[in-house]
Write a protein that holds these residues in place. Structure first.
Motif, PDB file in Angstrom:
ATOM      1  N   UNK A 107       0.741  -1.247   0.072  1.00 52.70           N
ATOM      2  CA  UNK A 107       0.138  -0.152   0.158  1.00 52.70           C
ATOM      3  C   UNK A 107       0.936   1.321   0.110  1.00 52.70           C
ATOM      4  N   UNK A 108       1.864   1.326   0.833  1.00 53.31           N
ATOM      5  CA  UNK A 108       2.919   2.397   0.714  1.00 53.31           C
ATOM      6  C   UNK A 108       3.436   2.647  -0.457  1.00 53.31           C
ATOM      7  N   UNK A 109       3.973   1.527  -1.232  1.00 54.27           N
ATOM      8  CA  UNK A 109       4.463   1.603  -2.501  1.00 54.27           C
ATOM      9  C   UNK A 109       3.368   2.469  -3.415  1.00 54.27           C
ATOM     10  N   UNK A 110       2.222   1.693  -3.340  1.00 53.74           N
ATOM     11  CA  UNK A 110       1.127   2.563  -4.360  1.00 53.74           C
ATOM     12  C   UNK A 110       0.705   3.846  -3.838  1.00 53.74           C
ATOM     13  N   UNK A 111       0.963   3.905  -2.620  1.00 55.70           N
ATOM     14  CA  UNK A 111       0.698   5.710  -2.441  1.00 55.70           C
ATOM     15  C   UNK A 111       1.685   6.440  -2.962  1.00 55.70           C
ATOM     16  N   UNK A 112       2.967   6.195  -2.812  1.00 56.01           N
ATOM     17  CA  UNK A 112       4.074   7.023  -3.360  1.00 56.01           C
ATOM     18  C   UNK A 112       3.837   7.080  -4.971  1.00 56.01           C
ATOM     19  N   UNK A 113       3.635   6.081  -5.558  1.00 55.84           N
ATOM     20  CA  UNK A 113       3.605   6.326  -6.892  1.00 55.84           C
ATOM     21  C   UNK A 113       2.442   6.887  -7.382  1.00 55.84           C
ATOM     22  N   UNK A 114       1.461   6.678  -6.834  1.00 52.95           N
ATOM     23  CA  UNK A 114       0.198   7.263  -7.292  1.00 52.95           C
ATOM     24  C   UNK A 114       0.396   8.890  -6.911  1.00 52.95           C
ATOM     25  N   UNK A 115       0.758   8.912  -5.745  1.00 46.29           N
ATOM     26  CA  UNK A 115       1.040  10.478  -5.498  1.00 46.29           C
ATOM     27  C   UNK A 115       1.692  11.340  -6.484  1.00 46.29           C
ATOM     28  N   UNK A 116       2.622  10.539  -6.760  1.00 47.59           N
ATOM     29  CA  UNK A 116       3.826  11.294  -7.702  1.00 47.59           C
ATOM     30  C   UNK A 116       3.331  11.565  -9.096  1.00 47.59           C
ATOM     31  N   UNK A 117       2.391  10.413  -9.581  1.00 44.79           N
ATOM     32  CA  UNK A 117       1.673  10.403 -10.816  1.00 44.79           C
ATOM     33  C   UNK A 117       0.519  11.782 -10.813  1.00 44.79           C
ATOM     34  N   UNK A 118       0.040  11.657  -9.528  1.00 41.46           N
ATOM     35  CA  UNK A 118      -1.179  12.708  -9.786  1.00 41.46           C
ATOM     36  C   UNK A 118      -0.715  14.107  -9.419  1.00 41.46           C
ATOM     37  N   UNK A 119       0.413  14.267  -8.716  1.00 44.62           N
ATOM     38  CA  UNK A 119       0.966  15.527  -8.366  1.00 44.62           C
ATOM     39  C   UNK A 119       1.484  16.243  -9.673  1.00 44.62           C
ATOM     40  N   UNK A 120       2.363  15.151 -10.578  1.00 43.25           N
ATOM     41  CA  UNK A 120       2.587  15.436 -11.761  1.00 43.25           C
ATOM     42  C   UNK A 120       1.416  16.260 -12.756  1.00 43.25           C
ATOM     43  N   UNK A 121       0.343  15.406 -12.565  1.00 45.04           N
ATOM     44  CA  UNK A 121      -0.638  15.777 -13.443  1.00 45.04           C
ATOM     45  C   UNK A 121      -1.583  17.080 -13.023  1.00 45.04           C
ATOM     46  N   UNK A 122      -1.067  17.371 -11.661  1.00 46.09           N
ATOM     47  CA  UNK A 122      -1.928  18.535 -11.066  1.00 46.09           C
ATOM     48  C   UNK A 122      -1.086  19.943 -11.161  1.00 46.09           C
ATOM     49  N   UNK A 123      -0.740  20.161 -12.318  1.00 46.03           N
ATOM     50  CA  UNK A 123       0.122  21.509 -12.225  1.00 46.03           C
ATOM     51  C   UNK A 123      -0.434  22.619 -11.759  1.00 46.03           C
ATOM     52  N   UNK A 124      -1.856  22.812 -12.312  1.00 39.63           N
ATOM     53  CA  UNK A 124      -2.328  24.003 -11.835  1.00 39.63           C
ATOM     54  C   UNK A 124      -3.226  23.967 -10.658  1.00 39.63           C
ATOM     55  N   UNK A 125      -2.858  22.782  -9.631  1.00 32.40           N
ATOM     56  CA  UNK A 125      -3.471  22.745  -8.337  1.00 32.40           C
ATOM     57  C   UNK A 125      -4.983  22.563  -8.327  1.00 32.40           C
ATOM     58  N   UNK A 126      -5.629  22.155  -9.428  1.00 37.71           N
ATOM     59  CA  UNK A 126      -7.059  21.913  -9.422  1.00 37.71           C
ATOM     60  C   UNK A 126      -7.532  20.622  -8.761  1.00 37.71           C
ATOM     61  N   UNK A 127      -6.638  19.914  -8.327  1.00 43.38           N
ATOM     62  CA  UNK A 127      -6.787  18.721  -7.722  1.00 43.38           C
ATOM     63  C   UNK A 127      -6.591  18.665  -6.156  1.00 43.38           C
ATOM     64  N   UNK A 128      -7.344  18.288  -5.336  1.00 46.31           N
ATOM     65  CA  UNK A 128      -7.167  17.793  -3.989  1.00 46.31           C
ATOM     66  C   UNK A 128      -6.705  16.047  -3.967  1.00 46.31           C
ATOM     67  N   UNK A 129      -5.527  15.995  -3.319  1.00 48.37           N
ATOM     68  CA  UNK A 129      -5.324  14.427  -3.240  1.00 48.37           C
ATOM     69  C   UNK A 129      -5.099  14.004  -1.893  1.00 48.37           C
ATOM     70  N   UNK A 130      -5.660  13.041  -1.423  1.00 48.37           N
ATOM     71  CA  UNK A 130      -5.584  12.790  -0.327  1.00 48.37           C
ATOM     72  C   UNK A 130      -5.836  11.297   0.097  1.00 48.37           C
ATOM     73  N   UNK A 131      -4.706  10.828   0.821  1.00 51.52           N
ATOM     74  CA  UNK A 131      -4.581   9.312   1.051  1.00 51.52           C
ATOM     75  C   UNK A 131      -4.853   9.323   2.606  1.00 51.52           C
ATOM     76  N   UNK A 132      -5.359   8.180   2.827  1.00 48.87           N
ATOM     77  CA  UNK A 132      -5.846   7.867   4.103  1.00 48.87           C
ATOM     78  C   UNK A 132      -5.779   6.280   4.590  1.00 48.87           C
ATOM     79  N   UNK A 133      -5.628   5.999   5.704  1.00 49.65           N
ATOM     80  CA  UNK A 133      -5.833   4.746   6.364  1.00 49.65           C
ATOM     81  C   UNK A 133      -7.103   4.619   7.007  1.00 49.65           C
ATOM     82  N   UNK A 134      -7.920   3.276   7.103  1.00 45.74           N
ATOM     83  CA  UNK A 134      -8.912   3.379   7.930  1.00 45.74           C
ATOM     84  C   UNK A 134      -8.833   1.883   8.407  1.00 45.74           C
TER      85      UNK A 134
END
Ligand code: ADP
Ligand code: ZN
Ligand code: ZN
Length: 754
Positions: A727-754
């Motif tokens: 899960x940690x691996x996935x989080x790191x990679x997904x975060x990188x990918x989404x951050x790269x796609x989020x150049x103009x800050x339109x997205x909020x991205x939030x990971x959480x564990x429950x």
């Protein structure tokens, strides 16, 4: 000897949120350690910046000649505690945050507070005169004065800060009493002996409040002490019903660990940090103990933490942030009501206090004690597997206090038999009876407001918040049902006369909230004195304490409220608890709703009959056969646990696995769709490539339970695995990918564990 240090530069920018490796000059090799604050050359210009050492190693990670050298160790500054930095690092890794965010969470913000002498308030009159003054305040309805005076039944001196923060008593309440010579406000040095301040009362022993632990309590205390004495450090779970005397156990353990020269952190949910609790610990530990709560300013918190660091106080009590008290020699962490949702942080890093407590304890060689009447599934399962030591107490501590009788009422039957009231016939009869006997009643409904929503009988539309996907709740103001309020974003409008969709005038309120319960109670029991406690009545500062103390002083017969009233309060004259709609939280959309409902019902039931009189509980429900209601009515935690765990196994939910959520949000629906879709594709592609199939389950993207919130559309992807690392691996990679796609800050991205 370590030659290299990982240093985090203390600036808030995502990009520098990683440790940089520096060489440790020979002269510093013996003194430098993890947690040190250092000065290092940084960036192109080699400007000197401050940083924290978060790790040391003897291996270079780059070409040696490229590694710069640490310039020096910062001295005389507020040095960060090395343990806390390690905790921060661990939190960053586990919960996903920047190191700066983690550091800001664990290190107190340095705030200059004016050095001032602590002011104390002393009572100059005897107990009889005090009693007369209390009577007078009651008669005149001077609530704050009454509260203030009552406090002096317990002690003759109270810090002014405590009165202001915990009891919401201002100088204007104290002043007239001071002028009459009843009270005295005086400064005295901090380090005064607490025994001078907290007068001995006749029945109180030095070590306790005159209580002798009962055999169940003693067994727990003895075993933990014995193991502690043998140097064994571990985690204990005390599963004790409400009123079984867990708090007394904590106090004994605190006393013991303190006598070993070690420090203690006790976490309690914020809502339980009432004056009663504070006084209980003050009486026992005097000025050895310090309290923090969320109302303290950053400066005040810093001051408390500094005192802890200097060794002036060995005991810290507070909500989850008390976990970061910079004790040097921490010996014990206690988490009361360990199942409470409030222990999970809702801001990044989204840590769980229980997990962080375990980690911090492992660093400092401390034991952890968890206590609850309804342990979380996670903790109970660990206890059953022998990972935690387990103690069960199923008797109330007070002599002659027994668990209440519980009766379940099927509200469908009531309706069939012609009772359309919100009170079942048995509940109404019992309330009547209690009023006749001058006993107190608590009525619990987990929904505030007047009615749930306003809906149109012509077109069927319910009136919704324009910013959120929820219906607006009808509130009553100045005796009129005239306000529609969004419980998510606070949006409010006056109640419309016509349906906004079809302009029909046939708008009718549906559902019931605490406000409406109050109206009904006043109608059905016109002679009863009624108080209501929910977010609306406690919004003003001190509202909470005021209602509690008024009800505690029997100024009302019936207390109506949301979950605020069920947690931790001890009202001896309450002999009846009515739970008006037990199913209300049962059909929420997350997998934990049964667990929460069970906890809530058990806690609510635990409020009845705390004294010697037999208590009764009535649970009104539309689903009397639900296992959660049945188990709560039978007060059978084990039965609930077995059924619930079966369900979690079947559907593969925690604690059987770990679940991580990714929430993507944007003001533009199309962006959310695209981003969530892309994330899902990537995650499943990695999953196939890494052949983790079966180890990782990906579900979604689905709309969040409240899809639109504050004009932001939100989608969720659920990822479940028994392997945290995946899960940690996935989080790191997904975060990188989404951050790269989020150049103009339109997205909020939030990971959480429950
Ligand atoms: P819990 O924290 O489990 O809800 P408390 O420690 O608050 O329980 O105890 C409940 C009540 O029982 C309190 O009023 C407390 O003073 C009383 N009590 C606790 N232990 C004893 C004891 N050994 N003898 C008599 N009364 C006790
Ligand atoms: Zn309509
Ligand atoms: Zn809203």
């Amino acid at each position: 000897m370590a030659e290299f240090a990982d240093v985090i530069i203390d600036i808030s920018h995502e990009k520098v949120d990683r440790p940089f490796q520096y060489r440790i000059p020979r002269r510093l090799q013996e003194v430098l350690c993890v947690g040190c604050q250092v000065e290092v050359p940084f960036g192109m210009g080699n400007h000197i910046r401050r940083g924290f050492v978060v790790g040391v190693s003897d291996r270079a990670e780059y070409a040696i000649e490229k590694i710069k050298e640490i310039a020096g160790i910062l001295e005389g500054s507020v040095s960060a505690e090395s343990q806390l930095i390690q905790v921060a690092w661990w939190m960053k890794e586990r919960y996903g945050s920047t190191m700066n965010q983690a550091l800001k969470t664990v290190l107190p913000v340095k705030q200059q507070v004016k050095p001032q002498k602590k002011q104390w308030v002393f009572c100059l009159v005897g107990q009889d005169e005090l009693a007369a003054l209390v009577q007078e305040a009651v008669k005149k309805k001077y609530r704050a004065r009454e509260r203030l005076l009552r406090a002096f039944f317990e002690t003759n001196g109270i810090p002014l800060g405590l009165l202001a923060n915990q009891m919401n008593i201002s100088r204007s309440t104290i002043k007239p009493l001071e002028e009459k010579g009843i009270l005295l406000v005086d400064a005295r040095p901090l380090a005064r002996n607490p025994a001078e301040v907290y007068v001995e009362k006749g029945k109180r022993r030095q070590t306790g409040e005159g209580l002798v632990l009962n055999p169940q309590q003693q067994r727990v205390v003895s075993q933990i002490q014995k193991e502690y004495g043998e140097g064994i450090r571990k985690t204990y779970l005390i599963h004790g019903i409400t009123g079984s005397g867990k708090t007394e156990i904590y106090m004994e353990l605190i006393d013991y660990v303190r006598s070993q020269g070690k420090q203690i952190i006790l976490l309690i949910p914020e809502i339980a940090l009432t004056y009663q609790t504070v006084m209980r610990f003050c009486r026992r530990f005097g000025s050895q103990v310090s309290f923090i709560n969320s109302r303290l300013s950053a400066g005040e918190r810093y001051e408390q933490f500094e005192r802890a660091k200097k060794g002036e106080i060995p005991i810290m009590i507070g909500p989850r942030s008390a976990l970061f008290t910079p004790f040097r020699n921490l010996g014990l962490i206690i988490i009361d009501e360990e199942h409470e949702g409030a222990y999970k942080s809702e801001i990044t890093p989204r840590y769980h206090a229980r997990e962080v407590a375990l980690y911090r304890a492992s660093l400092s060689g401390a034991s952890v004690v968890l206590g609850s009447a309804t342990p979380s599934l996670e903790s109970y399962q660990k206890a059953m597997h022998g990972i935690y030591s387990y103690f069960k107490i199923n008797r109330r501590a007070k002599k002659n206090s027994v668990l209440p009788r519980i009766q379940v009422v099927d509200m469908r039957r009531e309706l069939q038999e012609g009772n359309r009231s919100i009170f079942s016939r048995s509940l109404a009869a019992m309330i009547d009876e209690r009023l006749g006997r001058k006993e107190q009643v608590m009525l619990f409904l987990n929904r505030r407001g007047y009615s749930r929503f306003l809906s149109c009988r012509n077109c069927g539309e319910a009136i919704k918040c324009p910013h959120c996907d929820v219906t607006l709740t009808l509130h009553r103001e100045m005796g009129q049902e005239n306000q529609l309020i969004c419980h998510y974003c606070g949006y409010r409008i006056p109640r419309p006369k016509l349906c906004p969709s079809c302009a029909s005038p046939y708008l009718a309120p549906f559902g019931t909230g605490t406000q409406k319960v109050e109206t009904m109670v006043r109608e059905v029991f016109p002679d009863a004195r009624v108080l209501r406690m929910d977010l609306d009545t406690t919004a003003k500062k001190g509202g909470h304490e005021e209602i509690i103390s008024a009800f505690g002083a029997h100024e009302a017969d019936i207390l109506i409220g949301t979950q605020m009233i069920v947690k931790g309060h001890d009202f001896p004259a309450v002999t009846l608890v009515g739970i008006l709609a037990a199913d209300l939280s049962l059909y929420a959309s997350d997998y934990q709703c049964s667990e929460r409902t069970f906890q809530l019902l058990t806690q609510a039931a635990g409020r009845a009959g705390r004294d010697e009189r037999q208590g009764d509980v009535i649970i009104q429900t539309y689903s009397p056969k639900h296992y959660c209601i049945e188990a709560a009515a039978a007060q059978d935690y084990e039965r609930f646990f077995k059924r619930e765990l079966e369900y979690r196994r079947l559907l593969h939910y925690p604690p059987v696995c770990t679940m991580m959520t990714l929430l993507v949000g944007s003001g533009e629906e199309a962006f959310v769709d695209a981003a969530a879709g892309k994330a899902y594709q990537q995650i499943t592609a990695w999953e196939r490539a890494a052949k983790t199939r079966g180890e990782l389950q990906v579900i979604g993207p689905v709309n969040a339970p409240v899809y639109k919130l504050n004009d932001i559309y939100r989608k969720i992807i659920y990822m479940k695995s028994e392997n945290y690392a995946i899960l940690i691996q996935i989080r790191t990679r997904t975060e990188e990918m989404l951050n790269a796609a989020n150049v103009d800050g339109q997205l909020t991205i939030q990971f959480d564990f429950c």
